[in-house]
Design an enzyme around this catalytic site. Structure first.
Site, PDB file in Angstrom:
ATOM      1  N   ASP A  93      -6.908  29.568  35.723  1.00 23.16           N
ATOM      2  CA  ASP A  93      -7.399  28.980  36.975  1.00 23.16           C
ATOM      3  C   ASP A  93      -6.348  28.175  37.727  1.00 23.16           C
ATOM      4  O   ASP A  93      -5.369  27.703  37.175  1.00 23.16           O
ATOM      5  CB  ASP A  93      -8.631  28.108  36.711  1.00 23.16           C
ATOM      6  CG  ASP A  93      -8.363  26.991  35.701  1.00 23.16           C
ATOM      7  OD1 ASP A  93      -7.640  27.235  34.717  1.00 23.16           O
ATOM      8  OD2 ASP A  93      -8.861  25.871  35.906  1.00 23.16           O
ATOM      9  N   GLU A 151      -9.937  25.951  33.102  1.00 25.41           N
ATOM     10  CA  GLU A 151      -9.432  24.841  32.266  1.00 25.41           C
ATOM     11  C   GLU A 151      -9.462  23.524  33.010  1.00 25.41           C
ATOM     12  O   GLU A 151      -9.718  22.460  32.428  1.00 25.41           O
ATOM     13  CB  GLU A 151      -8.001  25.148  31.778  1.00 25.41           C
ATOM     14  CG  GLU A 151      -7.457  24.124  30.772  1.00 25.41           C
ATOM     15  CD  GLU A 151      -6.980  22.831  31.397  1.00 25.41           C
ATOM     16  OE1 GLU A 151      -7.223  21.757  30.805  1.00 25.41           O
ATOM     17  OE2 GLU A 151      -6.378  22.864  32.492  1.00 25.41           O
TER      18      GLU A 151
HETATM   19 NI    NI Z   1      -2.713  22.910  33.193  1.00 25.62          NI
END
Ligand code: NI
Length: 405
Positions: A93, A151
């Site tokens: 991401d 994340e």
């Molecule tokens: Ni990172």
């Protein structure tokens, strides 16, 4: 472009390195492609399509759509052996940041940018999958490469674990890396035990009573209340936590008021708390509410608090950390390039994988000050030295060799 490597067994170290280094143009191409199409957590559709298309072309077994956009590639070694399973995790991401770099591969998505290097993590994982698939006759056991969404939050590791990525075949150990611009390219930071911190977050709204700036006695000034809370929250680390335990409270947001002569009715703040020692989780949760409640009470204000324990600390297994360190000794060669005591109070949802199975998360130096590639992570001018990509693949390949053989 498909890169064809010779299929052979009994490679010596030098040849392995040459083969991996030959992948550099592809690694850069993949990384830059992903960099141009950054996507936020759980929206990594183009990224997932790109990964899937590569895995399909290479003939690598994989599953898609795990926890929305997650992918697992499965590479089974064809050499006979005891069949251990190693998981490798890469996050995919990007962040809601407008890129300010003037590069040919600049983000094409307005307001979204790979400002943490997850584009590089994805490219390294692809390169590792490609190399291992080409060399599946050289190892026994299985490597699962986990491409994880979100994340940066709200976190894709937990839902992927829930969806069963560590099962069938059951993963024996997990490794993962983060490109790290606080360290120069060519270095590796790997530490057993606590490596990154746990994180808790909160949002709080203070409800006072607004009014005229000249008539404060008729009001409850939410700005006064909020200011006292912000200061008092800093006493948790300085007065409630053992000074030998590292911890930090950061109030990252404070919003209140509309005009210089209006007393603000409400104030809103948000903050994050980081700590290694998980005994502190409840200390922070209760002290933060006590302080907010106490200060609101003395001023006649009320509040709403949303508190969430987000990620646990990243705790590395000593045996696997040692394996990663041994791999680093082969890859970056000089011991001075390996940092065995490095740790930071940043947080990572890799920690959820490491709660399930032993493993190790490590940092791969990616800065190059001479090339101006040393802006911090999450900065609009963040970029890294792409030489780190081949080093990342070599690190993973070495770890696989050591773990499975
Ligand atoms: Ni990172």
């Amino acid at each position: 472009m498909i890169y064809t490597l010779p299929n052979s067994s009994n490679k010596n170290l030098a040849n392995v390195r040459l083969e991996i280094r030959a992948l550099q143009p592809q690694l850069i191409e993949w990384r830059r492609h992903i960099h141009q199409k950054p996507e936020l957590g759980f929206q990594e559709k183009l990224t997932a399509e790109y990964i899937t298309q590569k895995l399909q072309t290479w003939g690598i077994e994989h599953q898609t759509g795990i926890a929305e956009t997650g992918i697992v590639a499965i590479i089974k070694g064809e050499k006979s052996g005891d069949g251990k399973v190693l998981g490798i995790r890469a996050d995919m991401d990007a962040l809601p940041i407008q890129e300010e770099n003037q590069v040919s591969y600049c983000s094409q998505h307005d307001g979204v940018m790979h400002a943490c290097g997850h584009d590089g993590h994805t490219a390294i994982a692809l390169g590792t999958a490609y190399y291992l698939h080409q060399h599946r006759y050289d190892f026994s056991g299985t490597v699962k490469i986990i491409f994880q969404p979100a994340e940066e939050g709200p976190g894709g590791a937990k839902p992927m674990i829930k969806a069963g990525v560590l099962k069938n075949p059951d993963v024996d150990a997990m490794i993962g890396l983060h490109l790290w611009n606080d360290l120069p390219v060519g270095t590796v930071a790997v530490k057993p035990g606590a490596f990154m911190a746990a994180i808790s977050i909160f949002n709080c709204t203070i409800f006072g009573k607004g009014g005229h700036g000249a008539l404060p006695h008729q009001t409850v000034d939410s700005i006064i209340v909020a200011a006292q809370i912000v200061n008092a929250l800093q006493t948790i680390v300085s007065r409630n936590v053992n000074p030998l335990d590292a911890a930090v409270v950061t109030i990252g947001e404070l919003h209140a008021g509309t005009r210089m002569n209006v007393i603000a009715d409400t104030a809103r703040m948000s903050g994050s708390i980081r700590y290694f020692n998980t005994d502190l989780r409840d200390v922070f949760e209760s002290r933060i509410e006590e302080i907010i409640a106490g200060i609101c009470k003395i001023h006649g204000a009320t509040y709403r608090l949303d508190y969430q324990n987000l990620y646990p600390p990243v705790i590395n297994d000593s045996e696997i950390a040692n394996l990663v360190k041994n791999a680093a000794e082969k890859v970056v060669e000089t011991p001075v390039n390996i940092l065995p005591e490095y740790q930071i109070l940043g947080s990572e949802d890799m920690s959820f994988f490491l709660q399930e199975v032993p493993g190790c998360y490590f940092f791969l130096g990616s800065a190059n000050a001479e090339k101006n590639l040393n802006y911090p992570h999450h900065h609009p001018k963040f970029d890294f030295d792409e030489t780190a990509l081949v080093i990342g693949v070599e690190m993973f390949v070495k770890c696989v060799e050591k773990f499975l053989n």
